[in-house]
Design a protein around this motif. Structure first.
Motif, short mmCIF file in Angstrom:
data_model
loop_
_atom_site.label_atom_id
_atom_site.label_comp_id
_atom_site.label_asym_id
_atom_site.label_seq_id
_atom_site.Cartn_x
_atom_site.Cartn_y
_atom_site.Cartn_z
N LEU A 6 43.32 37.80 39.82
CA LEU A 6 43.24 36.74 40.81
C LEU A 6 41.80 36.51 41.27
O LEU A 6 41.53 35.52 41.96
CB LEU A 6 44.14 37.07 42.01
CG LEU A 6 45.63 37.18 41.67
CD1 LEU A 6 46.41 37.73 42.84
CD2 LEU A 6 46.18 35.83 41.24
N ARG A 7 40.88 37.40 40.89
CA ARG A 7 39.46 37.21 41.18
C ARG A 7 38.81 36.23 40.21
O ARG A 7 37.69 35.77 40.43
CB ARG A 7 38.71 38.55 41.12
CG ARG A 7 39.01 39.50 42.26
CD ARG A 7 38.15 40.76 42.14
NE ARG A 7 36.75 40.42 41.94
CZ ARG A 7 36.01 40.80 40.89
NH1 ARG A 7 36.54 41.52 39.93
NH2 ARG A 7 34.74 40.45 40.80
N LEU A 8 39.49 35.94 39.11
CA LEU A 8 38.94 35.01 38.13
C LEU A 8 38.83 33.61 38.73
O LEU A 8 39.70 33.19 39.50
CB LEU A 8 39.82 34.96 36.88
CG LEU A 8 39.89 36.21 36.01
CD1 LEU A 8 41.03 36.08 35.00
CD2 LEU A 8 38.57 36.46 35.31
N PRO A 9 37.81 32.85 38.38
CA PRO A 9 37.75 31.44 38.80
C PRO A 9 38.98 30.70 38.31
O PRO A 9 39.58 31.05 37.28
CB PRO A 9 36.47 30.92 38.13
CG PRO A 9 35.65 32.14 37.87
CD PRO A 9 36.62 33.25 37.60
N GLU A 10 39.37 29.64 39.01
CA GLU A 10 40.60 28.92 38.67
C GLU A 10 40.58 28.38 37.25
O GLU A 10 41.60 28.38 36.55
CB GLU A 10 40.81 27.77 39.66
CG GLU A 10 41.22 28.24 41.05
CD GLU A 10 41.60 27.09 41.95
OE1 GLU A 10 41.68 25.94 41.46
OE2 GLU A 10 41.82 27.32 43.15
N ALA A 11 39.41 27.92 36.80
CA ALA A 11 39.32 27.39 35.44
C ALA A 11 39.62 28.47 34.40
O ALA A 11 40.23 28.20 33.36
CB ALA A 11 37.93 26.79 35.19
N VAL A 12 39.18 29.69 34.68
CA VAL A 12 39.43 30.80 33.75
C VAL A 12 40.89 31.25 33.86
O VAL A 12 41.52 31.58 32.85
CB VAL A 12 38.46 31.97 34.03
CG1 VAL A 12 38.72 33.12 33.06
CG2 VAL A 12 37.02 31.49 33.93
#
Length: 317
Positions: A193-199
């Motif tokens: 959930l720390r990943l950017p939304e695009a990733v």
């Protein structure tokens, strides 16, 4: 043919849901299709309930159903019927119903795929176990059932664990117990959930795997993660290639030395392998300084969330 180990694993994965919803085996009992006279039996025996009297679960965390798999399940149900009953709870009849016409209505708790596939198969009723449960328990049971499935994408699993944490205040250890997973696995999913939304969208769309995502999380900034993810997808990197690429971004000097074959590599290969294993397990940058069997392990974290996760994985509750 299922093996003994696979049977054991399935039993382990079922512990969490069984603790919330005990199952009983019994023959289905028909229920009239219209009138509410046949109330749910207290013993929990399956009833044949009309599909049109069952509503979808508003707390369903699962957003995507594979249409091909749903069609395959529908063919199986058309041929042999529903093997495992769904679980529902009774809800009040609609206020818009005319006097004297108040059929029992139910709400799905678990078994939405079987319910959808039964409709596709042209069935009119479905074997159902009726339970009297509160909204909170419905939500928890729905999440736990979904997490015990094998075909959820990593982001769906991560968000399900997040809901268990935020809405039920469960620790990672408690979530692992409820779902039959390892605590380290729960921690790793939550870190996605720390990943950017695009990733996250690339992971959800299967452009990136769980392994790719874990490797990318070793980078500190959202911009660096997004940029690296774009390159990984464009060049179709394997997970191992992604790990090497990310480590090259983190430590360009080490990469430069590695790219020069004429320079002798002084680092012990066993130490390097241990570093790689720790990086993959923790999803954090790890450096081992070893001198003749003595030294130190340096673990770098980029925020308090990483630090808390590290403490959880090291056994500090």
């Amino acid at each position: 043919m299922p093996t003994a180990s696979s049977d054991t694993k399935r039993r382990a994965l079922g512990k969490g849901l069984e603790s919330l919803l005990p199952q009983r085996n019994a023959a289905p009992t028909p229920v009239p299709a219209i009138h509410a006279a046949a109330a749910p039996e207290p013993a929990g025996r399956p009833l044949e309930i009309p599909l049109d009297h069952i509503e979808r679960n508003p707390w369903q965390t699962r957003k995507h159903f594979d249409e091909a798999q749903l069609a395959e399940l529908a063919q199986s149900i058309a041929a042999t019927g529903v093997v495992q009953p769904i679980v529902v709870r009774p809800i009040p009849p609609l206020a818009t119903q005319p006097p004297g016409h108040n059929p029992m209505r139910y709400q799905l708790i678990t078994g939405e795929r079987r319910w959808l596939a039964s409709r596709k198969a042209g069935k009119t009723t479905i074997p159902s176990i009726v339970r009297q449960v509160a909204d909170e328990q419905v939500l928890e049971m729905t999440i736990v059932e979904n997490l015990q499935r094998t075909d959820l994408n990593p982001m769906e699993q991560a968000r399900a664990y997040q809901r268990l944490s935020q809405e039920f205040k469960l620790t990672q250890e408690q979530m692992a117990t409820r779902t039959g997973k390892e605590r380290a696995s729960v921690a790793n999913f939550l870190r996605l959930l720390r990943l950017p939304e695009a990733v996250q969208a690339k992971v959800e769309g299967a452009e990136l795997t769980f392994g790719h995502a874990r490797a990318l999380l070793a980078l500190e900034s959202p911009e660096a993660i997004t940029s690296a993810a774009q390159k990984v997808v464009a060049l179709s990197f394997s997970v191992r290639q992604t790990e090497n690429y990310v480590q090259g971004l983190i430590n360009p000097e080490a990469k430069e030395k590695k790219d020069k074959p004429q320079q002798a590599q002084t680092e012990d290969p066993n130490v390097r392998e241990a570093e790689d294993r720790l990086r993959r397990t923790l999803g954090l940058k790890v450096k081992i300084e070893d001198k003749k069997g003595k030294g130190r392990v340096i673990i770098e974290y980029s925020g308090l969330e990483d630090f808390d996760t590290l403490l959880e994985m090291l056994g500090d509750k």
